[in-house]
Design a protein around this motif. Sequence first.
Motif, PDB file in Angstrom:
ATOM      1  N   ARG A  62      -6.166  -7.738  -0.432  1.00  0.00           N
ATOM      2  CA  ARG A  62      -5.479  -8.521  -1.536  1.00  0.00           C
ATOM      3  C   ARG A  62      -5.892  -9.772  -1.742  1.00  0.00           C
ATOM      4  N   ILE A 117      10.143  -6.001   1.368  1.00  0.00           N
ATOM      5  CA  ILE A 117       8.719  -6.304   1.857  1.00  0.00           C
ATOM      6  C   ILE A 117       8.297  -4.720   2.228  1.00  0.00           C
ATOM      7  N   TYR A 138      -6.203 -18.060   4.196  1.00  0.00           N
ATOM      8  CA  TYR A 138      -6.859 -16.822   4.898  1.00  0.00           C
ATOM      9  C   TYR A 138      -8.216 -17.278   5.901  1.00  0.00           C
ATOM     10  N   SER A 141      -2.059 -17.238   2.131  1.00  0.00           N
ATOM     11  CA  SER A 141      -2.351 -17.918   3.330  1.00  0.00           C
ATOM     12  C   SER A 141      -3.628 -18.725   2.904  1.00  0.00           C
ATOM     13  N   THR A 201      -3.611  -7.165   3.787  1.00  0.00           N
ATOM     14  CA  THR A 201      -3.636  -8.490   3.578  1.00  0.00           C
ATOM     15  C   THR A 201      -5.043  -8.871   3.117  1.00  0.00           C
ATOM     16  N   GLN A 213       3.796 -11.184  -3.306  1.00  0.00           N
ATOM     17  CA  GLN A 213       2.333 -11.336  -2.866  1.00  0.00           C
ATOM     18  C   GLN A 213       2.378 -11.958  -1.717  1.00  0.00           C
ATOM     19  N   PHE A 214       1.010 -11.854  -0.920  1.00  0.00           N
ATOM     20  CA  PHE A 214       0.866 -12.388   0.153  1.00  0.00           C
ATOM     21  C   PHE A 214       0.115 -13.779   0.076  1.00  0.00           C
ATOM     22  N   SER A 241       7.156 -15.142   6.948  1.00  0.00           N
ATOM     23  CA  SER A 241       5.848 -15.251   7.477  1.00  0.00           C
ATOM     24  C   SER A 241       5.768 -14.559   8.943  1.00  0.00           C
ATOM     25  N   ILE A 243       0.598 -15.810   8.034  1.00  0.00           N
ATOM     26  CA  ILE A 243       0.361 -14.951   6.662  1.00  0.00           C
ATOM     27  C   ILE A 243       1.742 -14.796   6.453  1.00  0.00           C
ATOM     28  N   SER A 244       1.973 -14.997   4.976  1.00  0.00           N
ATOM     29  CA  SER A 244       3.179 -15.103   4.580  1.00  0.00           C
ATOM     30  C   SER A 244       3.515 -14.193   3.264  1.00  0.00           C
ATOM     31  N   PHE A 245       4.602 -13.692   2.968  1.00  0.00           N
ATOM     32  CA  PHE A 245       4.882 -12.610   1.925  1.00  0.00           C
ATOM     33  C   PHE A 245       6.014 -13.485   1.033  1.00  0.00           C
ATOM     34  N   SER A 291      -0.178 -17.975  -6.416  1.00  0.00           N
ATOM     35  CA  SER A 291       0.269 -16.579  -5.552  1.00  0.00           C
ATOM     36  C   SER A 291       1.730 -16.777  -6.010  1.00  0.00           C
TER      37      SER A 291
END
Length: 190
Positions: A131, A4, A82, A80, A128, A77-78, A105, A47-49, A73
């Motif tokens: 993206r 990350i 959002y 969420s 974030t 990638q991120f 997350s 928000i998660s990766f 996704s």
Amino acid sequence: MEFIREHIEAFSVLTDSDWLYFSSRLVQRNFKKRTVILRHNEVEDHISFIGEGVVRLYIPHELKEKEVTFGFSFKNQFISAYDSFLTRTPSLYELETLSETTLYSISYKDLQDVYDNTQFGNLIGRLTSERLFLLKSKREQSLLNETAEQRYFKLFKERPELLNVIPLKYVSSYIGVTPQALSRIRKRIN
């Protein structure tokens, strides 16, 4: 979680102290295939990766065949809901894993803390946001400027491994055609 950091440092250098502060707030969450990780009317708190896996964004419907898939996704990638995350209001759509998925997350509360206490905080927020905005913009432009066949070809040109992961009913919904029309597109391409 070093991958990350490497992903983020492709855009900007992180100090060790900022990275430690941020990464100490990341929580690893593992999900089985076909797990709804955010339901309609829930407030997004993360928000998660994506470390591994594929996540589908869709508008649910009582009749499964009428669900509308509007995004995917992938690893690195991120992800969420959002709009719900930012506004703290219930989500109008759901997030579902299409394969076994590992997310890293950060909660809304912890992200606010990172914003307040690191130089890096505002950068991660901006990255974030950018993206997720670019994904949305790209999707809208694709729907307005490309044919369904072009959208199908582009999706699998960019991510050929998806043919094994994403069910065709979701692909047809994503490119805006019926499953029958997708079948005809696939025959023409082959």
